[in-house]
Write a protein that holds these residues in place. Structure first.
Motif, PDB file in Angstrom:
ATOM      1  N   LEU A   1      25.028  14.921  29.298  1.00  0.00           N
ATOM      2  CA  LEU A   1      24.141  13.777  29.471  1.00  0.00           C
ATOM      3  C   LEU A   1      24.571  13.009  30.710  1.00  0.00           C
ATOM      4  O   LEU A   1      25.741  13.018  31.095  1.00  0.00           O
ATOM      5  CB  LEU A   1      24.204  12.858  28.254  1.00  0.00           C
ATOM      6  CG  LEU A   1      24.022  13.494  26.873  1.00  0.00           C
ATOM      7  CD1 LEU A   1      24.102  12.412  25.797  1.00  0.00           C
ATOM      8  CD2 LEU A   1      22.708  14.234  26.784  1.00  0.00           C
ATOM      9  N   ALA A   2      23.622  12.317  31.335  1.00  0.00           N
ATOM     10  CA  ALA A   2      23.935  11.494  32.501  1.00  0.00           C
ATOM     11  C   ALA A   2      23.257  10.143  32.356  1.00  0.00           C
ATOM     12  O   ALA A   2      22.124  10.049  31.886  1.00  0.00           O
ATOM     13  CB  ALA A   2      23.473  12.179  33.785  1.00  0.00           C
ATOM     14  N   GLY A   3      23.967   9.090  32.775  1.00  0.00           N
ATOM     15  CA  GLY A   3      23.412   7.745  32.716  1.00  0.00           C
ATOM     16  C   GLY A   3      24.470   6.727  33.077  1.00  0.00           C
ATOM     17  O   GLY A   3      25.665   6.972  32.872  1.00  0.00           O
ATOM     18  N   GLY A   4      24.047   5.603  33.649  1.00  0.00           N
ATOM     19  CA  GLY A   4      25.003   4.578  34.016  1.00  0.00           C
ATOM     20  C   GLY A   4      26.004   5.044  35.050  1.00  0.00           C
ATOM     21  O   GLY A   4      27.124   4.532  35.114  1.00  0.00           O
ATOM     22  N   GLY A   5      25.608   6.026  35.881  1.00  0.00           N
ATOM     23  CA  GLY A   5      26.516   6.537  36.895  1.00  0.00           C
ATOM     24  C   GLY A   5      27.616   7.421  36.350  1.00  0.00           C
ATOM     25  O   GLY A   5      28.617   7.672  37.035  1.00  0.00           O
ATOM     26  N   ARG A   6      27.454   7.921  35.131  1.00  0.00           N
ATOM     27  CA  ARG A   6      28.499   8.746  34.511  1.00  0.00           C
ATOM     28  C   ARG A   6      27.915  10.000  33.882  1.00  0.00           C
ATOM     29  O   ARG A   6      26.720  10.055  33.570  1.00  0.00           O
ATOM     30  CB  ARG A   6      29.257   7.946  33.451  1.00  0.00           C
ATOM     31  CG  ARG A   6      30.142   6.847  34.030  1.00  0.00           C
ATOM     32  CD  ARG A   6      30.865   6.101  32.933  1.00  0.00           C
ATOM     33  NE  ARG A   6      31.786   5.106  33.455  1.00  0.00           N
ATOM     34  CZ  ARG A   6      33.076   5.323  33.731  1.00  0.00           C
ATOM     35  NH1 ARG A   6      33.581   6.511  33.526  1.00  0.00           N
ATOM     36  NH2 ARG A   6      33.844   4.366  34.210  1.00  0.00           N
ATOM     37  N   LEU A   7      28.782  10.986  33.685  1.00  0.00           N
ATOM     38  CA  LEU A   7      28.434  12.212  32.971  1.00  0.00           C
ATOM     39  C   LEU A   7      29.121  12.198  31.615  1.00  0.00           C
ATOM     40  O   LEU A   7      30.309  11.887  31.521  1.00  0.00           O
ATOM     41  CB  LEU A   7      28.882  13.448  33.746  1.00  0.00           C
ATOM     42  CG  LEU A   7      28.139  13.778  35.034  1.00  0.00           C
ATOM     43  CD1 LEU A   7      28.771  14.991  35.698  1.00  0.00           C
ATOM     44  CD2 LEU A   7      26.664  14.029  34.782  1.00  0.00           C
TER      45      LEU A   7
END
Length: 279
Positions: free
Chosen positions: A62-68
């Motif tokens: 998953l990806a979101g908030g600049g993170r994996l």
């Protein structure tokens, strides 16, 4: 040449009561004790289902908030998520199709799923349902929750404290890895027996398109998640190393002709050089 996914530490998926049975029991035993769902959770996108090259275990990223956020899952859940990402339907409902059908029959709508915490190397998740005027929070394994969300269109969130323990997209740890590459907004990796099984292809060699970024050049040209690149400009492609070697040469016409396999059949995609594209 391109960026790649990191070699993540292995975190086993949570095991427990079958998801469909848990959901039915939860709905029948209302009212339920509330399960806390963080209000400041971060919206996530399912990037891809891949196979951890270290232990050959499926992982959903998953990806979101600049993170994996990588979550290691079981084979059945990985296949179910991969089918949902590709829009494929089983000849008979699997567990997650059954859950979707049950929710529809009970007129319960999944509002969101939230990955709430990481405890002792195990991720926990909550499915938030709306049934009439009631909101119901149901404990779930993340893999099951993600598979249900993809089938019902429910958004996927992760709690901030979960993301604090993951990898930033600009982290130096995201160094180049073997058998993984990126170009034109496509994330690709060598096709393996495990990936072939997950993406339901009979091929055993080629380069799998694991993810296509929205509004990317690859998306505009019609590439899709699950495509397997087998030739470029007539040159056979068996892995990412051969793909990069083929792309390093310049064709006389400037055009790139990709031969791919999609849903068991051959597809040709022609990529014009930037100067020839319509503006």
């Amino acid at each position: 040449m391109g960026d790649s996914h990191p070699a993540f530490p292995v975190r086993p998926a949570r095991r427990g009561v079958p998801a469909a049975l848990k959901l039915v029991l939860a709905l029948l035993l209302l009212p339920l004790q509330a399960v806390a769902v963080p209000e400041d959770a971060v919206l996530m996108e399912v990037r891809q289902v891949a196979v951890d090259p270290l232990n050959r275990t499926p992982v959903v990223i998953l990806a979101g908030g600049g993170r994996l956020l990588p979550i290691w899952i079981g084979d059945a859940e990985a296949s179910s998520i991969a089918r949902a990402l590709q829009g494929q339907r089983s000849s008979r409902p699997d567990t997650h199709d059954l859950i979707g059908n049950l929710l529809k029959g009970l007129r319960a709508t999944p509002e969101r799923i939230t990955i709430t915490e990481l405890r002792e190397s195990t991720y926990f998740a909550v499915i938030t349902l709306k049934a009439g005027r009631r909101r119901i929070a149901i404990d779930s394994r993340p893999s099951d929750a993600i598979a249900v969300a993809l089938r019902t269109g429910a958004p996927i969130y992760a709690a901030p404290q979960v993301l604090e323990q993951t990898v930033r997209l600009n982290d130096p740890a995201l160094r180049r890895g073997q058998g993984v590459t990126r170009m034109m907004g496509m994330h690709m990796q060598d096709l393996t027996a495990e990936l072939a099984k997950l993406f339901a292809t009979e091929l055993r060699q080629g380069v799998l398109v694991a993810h296509v970024e929205g509004a990317s050049a690859a998306s505009a040209h019609g590439f899709r998640r699950g495509d397997v690149i087998v030739r470029i400009d007539g040159r056979r492609i068996r892995n990412t190393r051969e793909l990069e070697a083929a792309l390093a040469s310049r064709p006389a016409t400037g055009r790139r002709i990709f031969r791919i396999r999609r849903d068991g059949g051959p597809i040709t995609i022609v990529v014009d050089p930037p100067s020839r594209r319509k503006r």
